[in-house]
Design a protein around this motif. Structure first.
Motif, PDB file in Angstrom:
ATOM      1  N   ALA A 102       0.828  -1.202   0.000  1.00 17.50           N
ATOM      2  CA  ALA A 102       0.000   0.000   0.000  1.00 17.50           C
ATOM      3  C   ALA A 102       0.862   1.250   0.000  1.00 17.50           C
ATOM      4  N   PHE A 103       1.916   1.280   0.811  1.00 19.66           N
ATOM      5  CA  PHE A 103       2.805   2.439   0.842  1.00 19.66           C
ATOM      6  C   PHE A 103       3.438   2.664  -0.530  1.00 19.66           C
ATOM      7  N   MET A 104       3.945   1.589  -1.131  1.00 13.58           N
ATOM      8  CA  MET A 104       4.581   1.695  -2.443  1.00 13.58           C
ATOM      9  C   MET A 104       3.594   2.237  -3.468  1.00 13.58           C
ATOM     10  N   ALA A 105       2.374   1.707  -3.463  1.00  7.69           N
ATOM     11  CA  ALA A 105       1.374   2.146  -4.429  1.00  7.69           C
ATOM     12  C   ALA A 105       1.050   3.618  -4.271  1.00  7.69           C
ATOM     13  N   LEU A 106       0.814   4.060  -3.032  1.00 12.54           N
ATOM     14  CA  LEU A 106       0.407   5.440  -2.797  1.00 12.54           C
ATOM     15  C   LEU A 106       1.522   6.431  -3.108  1.00 12.54           C
ATOM     16  N   ARG A 107       2.770   5.989  -3.026  1.00 14.06           N
ATOM     17  CA  ARG A 107       3.886   6.890  -3.326  1.00 14.06           C
ATOM     18  C   ARG A 107       4.131   7.020  -4.824  1.00 14.06           C
ATOM     19  N   ASN A 108       3.651   6.067  -5.597  1.00 13.35           N
ATOM     20  CA  ASN A 108       4.082   5.995  -6.985  1.00 13.35           C
ATOM     21  C   ASN A 108       2.954   6.024  -8.003  1.00 13.35           C
ATOM     22  N   VAL A 109       1.841   6.621  -7.656  1.00 11.26           N
ATOM     23  CA  VAL A 109       0.772   6.753  -8.632  1.00 11.26           C
ATOM     24  C   VAL A 109       0.536   8.217  -8.943  1.00 11.26           C
ATOM     25  N   ALA A 110       0.056   8.457 -10.144  1.00 10.99           N
ATOM     26  CA  ALA A 110      -0.175   9.829 -10.600  1.00 10.99           C
ATOM     27  C   ALA A 110      -1.637  10.192 -10.431  1.00 10.99           C
ATOM     28  N   ARG A 111      -1.895  11.407  -9.996  1.00 13.26           N
ATOM     29  CA  ARG A 111      -3.266  11.888  -9.873  1.00 13.26           C
ATOM     30  C   ARG A 111      -3.832  12.210 -11.262  1.00 13.26           C
ATOM     31  N   PRO A 112      -5.158  12.226 -11.393  1.00 10.04           N
ATOM     32  CA  PRO A 112      -5.758  12.464 -12.704  1.00 10.04           C
ATOM     33  C   PRO A 112      -5.284  13.775 -13.322  1.00 10.04           C
ATOM     34  N   ASN A 113      -4.884  13.712 -14.581  1.00 13.66           N
ATOM     35  CA  ASN A 113      -4.530  14.908 -15.335  1.00 13.66           C
ATOM     36  C   ASN A 113      -4.509  14.560 -16.813  1.00 13.66           C
ATOM     37  N   ALA A 114      -4.475  15.611 -17.647  1.00 21.99           N
ATOM     38  CA  ALA A 114      -4.580  15.414 -19.086  1.00 21.99           C
ATOM     39  C   ALA A 114      -3.365  14.712 -19.669  1.00 21.99           C
ATOM     40  N   THR A 153     -10.062   4.914 -16.349  1.00 20.95           N
ATOM     41  CA  THR A 153     -10.836   6.137 -16.588  1.00 20.95           C
ATOM     42  C   THR A 153     -12.109   6.054 -15.774  1.00 20.95           C
ATOM     43  N   VAL A 154     -12.475   7.166 -15.164  1.00 21.31           N
ATOM     44  CA  VAL A 154     -13.730   7.295 -14.428  1.00 21.31           C
ATOM     45  C   VAL A 154     -14.523   8.402 -15.086  1.00 21.31           C
ATOM     46  N   ASN A 155     -15.615   8.037 -15.736  1.00 19.76           N
ATOM     47  CA  ASN A 155     -16.391   9.006 -16.531  1.00 19.76           C
ATOM     48  C   ASN A 155     -15.473   9.773 -17.483  1.00 19.76           C
ATOM     49  N   ASP A 156     -14.632   9.023 -18.178  1.00 19.08           N
ATOM     50  CA  ASP A 156     -13.728   9.522 -19.220  1.00 19.08           C
ATOM     51  C   ASP A 156     -12.515  10.283 -18.687  1.00 19.08           C
ATOM     52  N   LYS A 157     -12.345  10.403 -17.374  1.00 18.31           N
ATOM     53  CA  LYS A 157     -11.173  11.076 -16.812  1.00 18.31           C
ATOM     54  C   LYS A 157     -10.123  10.023 -16.453  1.00 18.31           C
ATOM     55  N   PRO A 158      -8.911  10.109 -17.053  1.00 21.64           N
ATOM     56  CA  PRO A 158      -7.921   9.060 -16.842  1.00 21.64           C
ATOM     57  C   PRO A 158      -7.069   9.264 -15.594  1.00 21.64           C
ATOM     58  N   LEU A 159      -6.644   8.175 -15.015  1.00 22.83           N
ATOM     59  CA  LEU A 159      -5.682   8.181 -13.917  1.00 22.83           C
ATOM     60  C   LEU A 159      -4.920   6.867 -13.954  1.00 22.83           C
ATOM     61  N   LEU A 160      -3.810   6.810 -13.237  1.00 17.28           N
ATOM     62  CA  LEU A 160      -3.035   5.577 -13.135  1.00 17.28           C
ATOM     63  C   LEU A 160      -3.194   4.993 -11.742  1.00 17.28           C
ATOM     64  N   MET A 161      -3.292   3.669 -11.698  1.00 16.00           N
ATOM     65  CA  MET A 161      -3.275   2.948 -10.438  1.00 16.00           C
ATOM     66  C   MET A 161      -2.091   1.990 -10.451  1.00 16.00           C
ATOM     67  N   VAL A 162      -1.650   1.590  -9.262  1.00 15.75           N
ATOM     68  CA  VAL A 162      -0.501   0.699  -9.140  1.00 15.75           C
ATOM     69  C   VAL A 162      -0.932  -0.570  -8.421  1.00 15.75           C
ATOM     70  N   LEU A 163      -0.389  -1.696  -8.874  1.00 14.55           N
ATOM     71  CA  LEU A 163      -0.700  -2.969  -8.241  1.00 14.55           C
ATOM     72  C   LEU A 163      -0.065  -3.028  -6.861  1.00 14.55           C
ATOM     73  N   GLY A 164      -0.909  -3.158  -5.828  1.00 13.37           N
ATOM     74  CA  GLY A 164      -0.399  -3.277  -4.475  1.00 13.37           C
ATOM     75  C   GLY A 164       0.050  -4.699  -4.184  1.00 13.37           C
ATOM     76  N   TYR A 165      -0.839  -5.657  -4.418  1.00 13.88           N
ATOM     77  CA  TYR A 165      -0.492  -7.059  -4.241  1.00 13.88           C
ATOM     78  C   TYR A 165      -1.585  -7.911  -4.874  1.00 13.88           C
TER      79      TYR A 165
END
Length: 229
Positions: free
Chosen positions: A36-48, A65-77
């Motif tokens: 969880a720590f690794m994931a939260l440190r290394n993901v980008a917030r939504p932006n163009a 994408t959430v309602n067409d707004k993209p973001l990145l998520m990281v695999l925690g485990y």
């Protein structure tokens, strides 16, 4: 401690750490907390510019994408409490948690509409079989808000031609097949892209609406390289 309780503790501790809360609260489930720590440190917030964001080669990413707004998520485990259907647990920079089982949405929390738990009592049909078995299968889920518990639907899986309009990013690949999951309730169908590899079929894209005004997609990231037949 069960894996579900372990995950909940991991999320709470990770969020406390981000906000500066004392790390002395850390007790059990250390491997999940580290993820969880690794994931939260290394993901980008939504932006163009999310598609061009630099990636850490040591991490595994998911483009959502959430309602067409993209973001990145990281695999925690990977939750392997079910040996047949392990679940991938993904984290966003804002604290949302998404779970995927065999490429399907198995849980989503921290969003306006949540699927707290998703179950398939009789299991799931395998990807890649041609033709896809027409046998229906059931899905049960707990949804918030509204405390809708045990919402049941009957689903059918069918192969489809590559859709003309999706959130898919990257070049078309000859080793990707598309499927549609149709619910008997009349709610919105889900669609999936599955890559055929030497070791079996691997889900790489999915899209699902949880409500009329809340839809999301997920895709393995970075996008697949283009292949030839």
């Amino acid at each position: 401690m069960s894996m579900a309780r372990c995950l909940n503790k991991a999320i709470r501790v990770a969020l406390w750490a981000v906000s500066g809360t004392s790390l002395c609260l850390m007790t059990a489930c250390s491997s999940s907390q580290s993820a969880a720590f690794m994931a939260l440190r290394n993901v980008a917030r939504p932006n163009a510019a999310i598609d061009s964001s630099p990636l850490n080669p040591k991490l595994t990413y998911l483009r959502v994408t959430v309602n067409d707004k993209p973001l990145l998520m990281v695999l925690g485990y990977v939750d392997r409490s079910s040996s047949e259907w392990p679940e991938q647990v993904w984290y966003s920079a804002s604290g949302e948690v998404l779970r995927l089982r065999a490429g399907r949405l198995a849980g989503l929390v921290g969003t306006p509409v949540e699927w707290r738990s998703v179950r398939w009592p009789a299991g799931l049909p395998a990807w890649g079989a041609e033709p896809v078995s027409p046998a229906p299968y059931k899905r049960l889920l707990d949804e918030m808000p509204g405390y809708r518990l045990g919402v049941e639907d009957t689903l059918r899986l069918q192969a489809i031609a590559p859709p003309g309009s999706t959130a898919w990013r990257g070049s078309a690949s000859a080793d990707v097949r598309w499927y549609q999951e149709v619910p008997s309730s009349g709610s919105t169908s889900a669609r999936y892209a599955v890559r055929q590899t030497a070791s079996g079929a691997v889900p790489v894209y999915g899209e699902q609406c949880l409500a009329a005004d809340f839809c999301l997609t997920w895709q393995s990231w970075p996008p697949l390289p283009k292949t030839t037949p």
